[in-house]
Design an enzyme around this catalytic site. Structure first.
Site, PDB file in Angstrom:
ATOM      1  N   GLY A   1     -32.630  23.472 -49.506  1.00  5.95           N
ATOM      2  CA  GLY A   1     -33.850  23.159 -50.026  1.00  5.95           C
ATOM      3  C   GLY A   1     -34.104  24.820 -50.767  1.00  5.95           C
TER       4      GLY A   1
ATOM      5  NE  ARG B   1     -31.768  16.901 -45.423  1.00  4.87           N
ATOM      6  CZ  ARG B   1     -31.943  16.899 -46.824  1.00  4.87           C
ATOM      7  NH1 ARG B   1     -32.413  15.768 -47.722  1.00  4.87           N
ATOM      8  NH2 ARG B   1     -32.076  17.957 -47.638  1.00  4.87           N
TER       9      ARG B   1
ATOM     10  CB  VAL C   1     -36.495  13.957 -51.814  1.00  5.04           C
ATOM     11  CG1 VAL C   1     -37.700  13.802 -52.517  1.00  5.04           C
ATOM     12  CG2 VAL C   1     -36.962  14.948 -50.745  1.00  5.04           C
TER      13      VAL C   1
ATOM     14  NE  ARG D   1     -37.456  16.453 -55.478  1.00  2.00           N
ATOM     15  CZ  ARG D   1     -36.855  16.858 -54.497  1.00  2.00           C
ATOM     16  NH1 ARG D   1     -37.412  17.702 -53.806  1.00  2.00           N
ATOM     17  NH2 ARG D   1     -35.676  16.533 -54.425  1.00  2.00           N
TER      18      ARG D   1
END
Length: 442
Positions: A166, A294, A297, A340
């Site tokens: 990130g 994972r 987003v 986003r």
């Protein structure tokens, strides 16, 4: 095959809502965990059960492994879905789930450990025949070692947190004179974000695009590349806009990227949804950057172009079901674009209208009257548009953003509209540094 009846969602916000809905679609009970600040959140209201796990501070709630495991045991949950962020790539958390016989919806803890340490991940990818950016073969924690590695690689270099993601603990260092200061700042940020101060270095590529491949793998050893995404539009290493497919990618390069992603996933015994991230240096050359173990987003753009429900597939795989398709089944249909939506201030949502209609999807945990707490990531919604071409998806997105109303807090809605009207963006003449350069001039 495992029998899953109840899934605890170890997250919050829009991804918790997304997972809870997927559980309900499969007839599974969903348990929400929440901090004191999130007691009125949408994910708490939608879940079949909810349990408070601590104060607002993340390290005392959503990062508190002991409390989350206790919540799973109290509610007799069969599995835990970590979502993204927080504990989703935490080896200790996954191992604790394994020890307690709770199904962790993701890869095994050993795989998370392997891919979470950037230097080990690079070594693994090299053995699997995946091209990697020069450098990054050794981790370090001290300035002297870091300086020596930087001089060996040659400036400019990219300094990264080994346990990071990130954009946290990441710095571009242009010269030896700047190394000491930037190293101190990056390492401090890494320690604060990940409780780990190990760093590593890569050669800095000045004008790459950020391309990632979505993979899905089952317990039977089947791995499929679902498609790729272009995540080039970033601000301070944080993704802002994501697209699928990546139109800058020639078909031959795309297929090579898929092939190495699938091969690497098979070699490490990967299970579940994951993402292989690459830097595209030119139309024919790409380099492995990292693997996210994972759900991402930006997974909705891959869902809309592939026709697959990736979160539902995660749940099916977790209970032992094989993938119901192979690589030949996957086709990319049309074009999807995600923006986003970030709240730039905390506060109460006094008025809310989110766009809807053909070609528009919104993932969010917002509702009118909801109070956005100041303790967590600023992203509060994702608007995704879908159409027959990139041009159509952009047009739909402009309309959707113009229609959206989120009153009571400041957001980045106007900023996103401005980006979508930039000629370089419209013509796809961007790289991962483009947005930072643009915002520095306006």
């Amino acid at each position: 095959m495992l029998i899953l009846k109840k899934v605890l969602v170890a997250n919050r916000g829009e991804i918790a809502v997304r997972i809870i809905r997927a559980c309900h679609n499969l007839g599974l009970k969903a348990v929400a965990v929440y901090s004191v600040a999130d007691k009125n959140s949408l994910h708490v209201q939608l879940a079949d059960e909810a349990i408070c796990i601590g104060p607002a501070e993340p390290n005392k709630s959503y990062l508190n492994i002991r409390e989350i495991i206790a919540a799973a045991e109290i509610t007799q949950s069969d599995a835990i879905h970590p979502g993204y962020g927080f504990l989703s790539e935490n080896e200790e958390f996954a191992k604790k789930c394994e020890d307690e016989k709770i199904t962790f919806i993701g890869p095994q803890s050993r795989v998370i450990a392997l891919m979470g340490e950037k230097a080990r991940a690079r070594e693994t990818m090299l053995k699997a025949g995946v091209p990697v950016v020069p450098g990054g073969d050794t981790e370090f924690t001290d300035l002297i070692s870091g300086s020596a590695f930087a001089k060996k690689i040659g400036f400019p270099v990219m300094l990264k947190a080994s346990a990071g993601g990130g954009g946290k603990g990441m710095r571009v260092i242009q010269s030896a004179e700047n190394f000491s200061k930037e190293f101190g700042l990056a390492q401090s940020e890494a320690q604060h974000a990940f409780n780990d101060n190990h760093m590593y270095l890569e050669k800095y590529l000045p004008h790459p695009r950020h391309i990632e491949v979505q993979i899905i793998a089952d317990h039977q050893g089947n791995v499929t590349a679902v498609g790729e995404r272009d995540c080039t539009i970033q601000q301070h290493h944080q993704k802002v806009i994501e697209e699928a497919p990546a139109i800058a990618l020639p078909e031959k390069t795309r297929q090579r990227m898929f092939a190495v992603s699938v091969k690497a996933a098979k070699e490490i015994g990967y299970v579940g949804a994951g993402t292989m991230e690459f830097l595209l240096d030119d139309p024919e050359h790409f380099y492995f950057m990292e693997m996210n173990t994972r759900i991402q987003v930006e997974h909705p753009v891959s869902e809309l172009t592939s026709g697959l429900d990736l979160v539902e597939l995660q749940l099916l795989i977790a209970r032992g079901e094989p993938l119901p398709f192979n690589q030949e089944y996957i086709t990319t249909n049309n074009f999807a674009l995600e923006c986003r939506i970030n709240a730039l201030t905390a506060g109460k949502i006094s008025a809310l209208h989110l766009p809807s209609g053909y070609g528009i999807r919104v993932d969010t945990g917002l509702y009118q009257g909801y109070i956005i707490p100041p303790n967590y990531d600023s992203m509060v919604a994702k608007i995704i548009t879908f159409g027959p071409s990139r041009k159509k998806a952009i047009t739909l997105m402009k309309t959707a953003l113009d229609e959206a109303v989120i009153s009571g807090v400041n957001t980045n809605l106007d900023f996103l509209v401005q980006l979508l009207n930039e000629p370089d963006y419209i013509e796809n003449k961007t790289d991962i540094n483009w947005l930072d350069k643009l915002t520095a001039t306006i």
